[in-house]
Design a protein around this motif. Structure first.
Motif, PDB file in Angstrom:
ATOM      1  N   GLU A   1      -2.598   8.842   6.310  1.00 12.66           N
ATOM      2  CA  GLU A   1      -3.766   9.713   6.299  1.00 12.66           C
ATOM      3  C   GLU A   1      -5.017   8.953   6.735  1.00 12.66           C
ATOM      4  O   GLU A   1      -5.869   9.491   7.442  1.00 12.66           O
ATOM      5  N   PHE A   2      -5.126   7.692   6.319  1.00 16.22           N
ATOM      6  CA  PHE A   2      -6.300   6.897   6.667  1.00 16.22           C
ATOM      7  C   PHE A   2      -6.394   6.698   8.176  1.00 16.22           C
ATOM      8  O   PHE A   2      -7.492   6.652   8.744  1.00 16.22           O
ATOM      9  N   LEU A   3      -5.253   6.589   8.840  1.00 14.57           N
ATOM     10  CA  LEU A   3      -5.234   6.347  10.275  1.00 14.57           C
ATOM     11  C   LEU A   3      -5.216   7.634  11.101  1.00 14.57           C
ATOM     12  O   LEU A   3      -5.204   7.582  12.334  1.00 14.57           O
ATOM     13  N   ASP A   4      -5.231   8.754  10.443  1.00 11.26           N
ATOM     14  CA  ASP A   4      -5.231  10.059  11.112  1.00 11.26           C
ATOM     15  C   ASP A   4      -6.671  10.442  11.455  1.00 11.26           C
ATOM     16  O   ASP A   4      -7.486  10.675  10.558  1.00 11.26           O
ATOM     17  N   ARG A   5      -6.983  10.534  12.743  1.00  5.54           N
ATOM     18  CA  ARG A   5      -8.365  10.805  13.145  1.00  5.54           C
ATOM     19  C   ARG A   5      -8.836  12.192  12.716  1.00  5.54           C
ATOM     20  O   ARG A   5     -10.042  12.469  12.671  1.00  5.54           O
TER      21      ARG A   5
ATOM     22  N   LYS B   1      -8.359  13.307   9.702  1.00  7.56           N
ATOM     23  CA  LYS B   1      -8.631  13.248   8.269  1.00  7.56           C
ATOM     24  C   LYS B   1      -9.619  12.150   7.877  1.00  7.56           C
ATOM     25  O   LYS B   1     -10.276  12.264   6.839  1.00  7.56           O
ATOM     26  N   ASN B   2      -9.717  11.091   8.665  1.00  5.18           N
ATOM     27  CA  ASN B   2     -10.616   9.992   8.337  1.00  5.18           C
ATOM     28  C   ASN B   2     -11.972  10.231   8.990  1.00  5.18           C
ATOM     29  O   ASN B   2     -12.079  10.259  10.219  1.00  5.18           O
ATOM     30  N   PRO B   3     -13.045  10.383   8.205  1.00  2.00           N
ATOM     31  CA  PRO B   3     -14.372  10.673   8.772  1.00  2.00           C
ATOM     32  C   PRO B   3     -14.899   9.587   9.696  1.00  2.00           C
ATOM     33  O   PRO B   3     -15.841   9.838  10.451  1.00  2.00           O
ATOM     34  N   PHE B   4     -14.313   8.383   9.649  1.00  7.60           N
ATOM     35  CA  PHE B   4     -14.753   7.332  10.563  1.00  7.60           C
ATOM     36  C   PHE B   4     -14.710   7.810  12.008  1.00  7.60           C
ATOM     37  O   PHE B   4     -15.587   7.474  12.821  1.00  7.60           O
ATOM     38  N   PHE B   5     -13.705   8.598  12.345  1.00  5.12           N
ATOM     39  CA  PHE B   5     -13.514   8.997  13.725  1.00  5.12           C
ATOM     40  C   PHE B   5     -14.529  10.028  14.199  1.00  5.12           C
ATOM     41  O   PHE B   5     -14.525  10.402  15.367  1.00  5.12           O
TER      42      PHE B   5
ATOM     43  N   PRO C   1       0.839  -1.206   0.000  1.00  2.13           N
ATOM     44  CA  PRO C   1       0.000   0.000   0.000  1.00  2.13           C
ATOM     45  C   PRO C   1       0.866   1.246   0.000  1.00  2.13           C
ATOM     46  O   PRO C   1       2.039   1.202   0.376  1.00  2.13           O
ATOM     47  N   LEU C   2       0.300   2.355  -0.414  1.00  2.00           N
ATOM     48  CA  LEU C   2       1.027   3.612  -0.368  1.00  2.00           C
ATOM     49  C   LEU C   2       1.101   4.089   1.083  1.00  2.00           C
ATOM     50  O   LEU C   2       0.081   4.261   1.754  1.00  2.00           O
ATOM     51  N   LEU C   3       2.310   4.288   1.565  1.00  2.06           N
ATOM     52  CA  LEU C   3       2.512   4.657   2.969  1.00  2.06           C
ATOM     53  C   LEU C   3       1.814   5.968   3.319  1.00  2.06           C
ATOM     54  O   LEU C   3       1.209   6.103   4.389  1.00  2.06           O
TER      55      LEU C   3
END
Length: 408
Positions: free
Chosen positions: A48-52, A54-58, A41-43
């Motif tokens: 960014e995906f795990l950054d709360r 930036k990720n709307p999941f959080f 995967p692209l690092l």
């Protein structure tokens, strides 16, 4: 595999820990026995995906990330999380785990899963289900069939031994997900005739998304997606924030001819949405966009034709099913359009799915179109407390909600 040294599992509380978490797949797939099917995967995307922030999941969920170490070296990772939207829709008290990666060692898997279980038990969860990273609309499932086939975008990959590790810790199958291999080409005559008839029906039009109004059209696609999949097992609709983020992420990679909206008398009635196989362009970048990876990727996206794509979704708004042109007619029309447009783009093959193993109507339709199941992912589950226990609300103590960005 017997190992005597102890395993330590600790939460991600620093940027160094986060980097160990993100890079754990390299330990698994580039270790003693490299996996030729794995695509790094692209690092930058993973960070960014795990950054709360930036990720709307959080905005509706909380999560804790864990890394397992032995002799100071990372040997596994896992997340434990609660999805507030799942609670709102299903109310079943389920908690989740995801991002599971581990070397082939039952002690490592046991330590990781016990830590995730403890985190979920402390929040009153009735069960632990997964892997979902983070939601059912993200990468999910353990690969149990098709390990020699490279994964398509937004689909997980895993070694054959993962199922054994999870089952040894008491997790059992909840549901299998089918991914279908497909080759573009001439359609069976009955399918072609049905598609042609549907296309000629009064009031029916099929259009590509408008790149000048991308967010509007992505929202139309996702609104139909949320309606059409509403009754599927485990489904959770995308929130407004998630749809906005998706539209922004798609700008570089979307191919209009692979994103279709069917309208009846001007009203959006059905959608078909495919992603070009970006893995064709990033497989040799080893996850790195710097110093030269981004230039290579940008040039390839603009200049190198894709050979394959993944059909992510094809669905019909419920009000248009089973009446007039709706239902089977619109489905066949969109299948045919995707086949024909893909062929004109030079696509030779692709993947359809995933679909639920017991969605017989959809699975039969894909078979009629020439698809075959070539990869199978499994969702696992384990009871944690009595089924009638009330679900704890998403939230928890402040320490559990910390992220590397907040403490690093």
């Amino acid at each position: 595999m017997s190992v005597t040294t102890s395993v330590t599992v600790r939460p991600v509380t620093s940027k160094k820990d986060l980097e160990a978490f993100i890079r754990m797949p390299w330990v698994v797939y580039r270790g003693e026995t490299p996996d030729p099917a794995w695509v790094p995967p692209l690092l930058q995307e993973r960070r960014e995906f795990l950054d709360r922030r930036k990720n709307p999941f959080f905005r509706h969920g909380e999560a804790e990330l864990f890394v397992a170490f032995r002799d100071g070296k990372p040997v596994g990772r896992i997340s434990a999380h609660i999805n507030g939207e799942h609670d709102r829709v299903h109310g079943d008290g389920a908690g989740f785990f995801g991002f599971f990666e581990a070397i082939d060692d039952e002690a490592v898997a046991k330590a990781l899963l016990e830590r995730a279980e403890a985190w979920l038990r402390a929040r009153g969860r009735a069960s632990m289900r997964g892997p979902f990273s983070f939601t059912i609309n993200d990468e999910c499932g353990v690969l149990v069939e098709g390990h020699d086939i490279a994964p398509y975008p937004m689909m997980s990959h895993s070694p054959p031994y993962y199922a054994r590790l999870l089952e040894a810790q008491g997790l059992t199958k909840a549901k299998d997900l089918f991914s279908w291999g497909y080759k573009t080409g001439e359609l069976p005559k009955p399918i072609r005739q049905m598609a042609d008839a549907a296309k000629k029906s009064p009031g029916v039009t099929v259009r590509t998304i408008d790149m000048k109004a991308l967010e509007r059209d992505v929202r139309i696609i996702m609104d139909i997606f949320n309606e059409a999949w509403a009754k599927n097992w485990g489904f959770v609709p995308l929130t407004d924030a998630e749809i906005t983020k998706l539209a922004a992420d798609l700008k570089l990679f979307v191919v209009p001819d692979l994103c279709l909206i069917a309208e009846i008398d001007g009203e959006p009635a059905a959608i078909s949405f495919a992603l070009p196989n970006i893995h064709e362009h990033i497989a040799d970048l080893d996850g790195k966009l710097l110093p030269f990876g981004f230039a290579k990727l940008f040039w390839r996206v603009k200049r190198v034709p894709y050979k394959s794509a993944r059909l992510v979704a094809l669905g019909i708004r419920p009000k248009f099913r089973g009446t007039g042109i709706g239902g089977k007619g619109l489905s066949v029309l969109l299948y045919a359009e995707m086949n024909d447009r893909g062929a004109r783009l030079g696509l030779t093959h692709g993947e359809l799915g995933w679909t639920l193993e017991d969605n017989d109507k959809i699975n039969m339709g894909i078979k009629l179109m020439g698809g075959n199941v070539h990869r199978r992912h499994r969702i696992y589950e384990k009871a944690l407390v009595q089924a009638q226990a009330a679900a704890a609300p998403a939230g928890g103590d402040a320490a559990a909600r910390r992220t590397p960005e907040e403490v690093g």
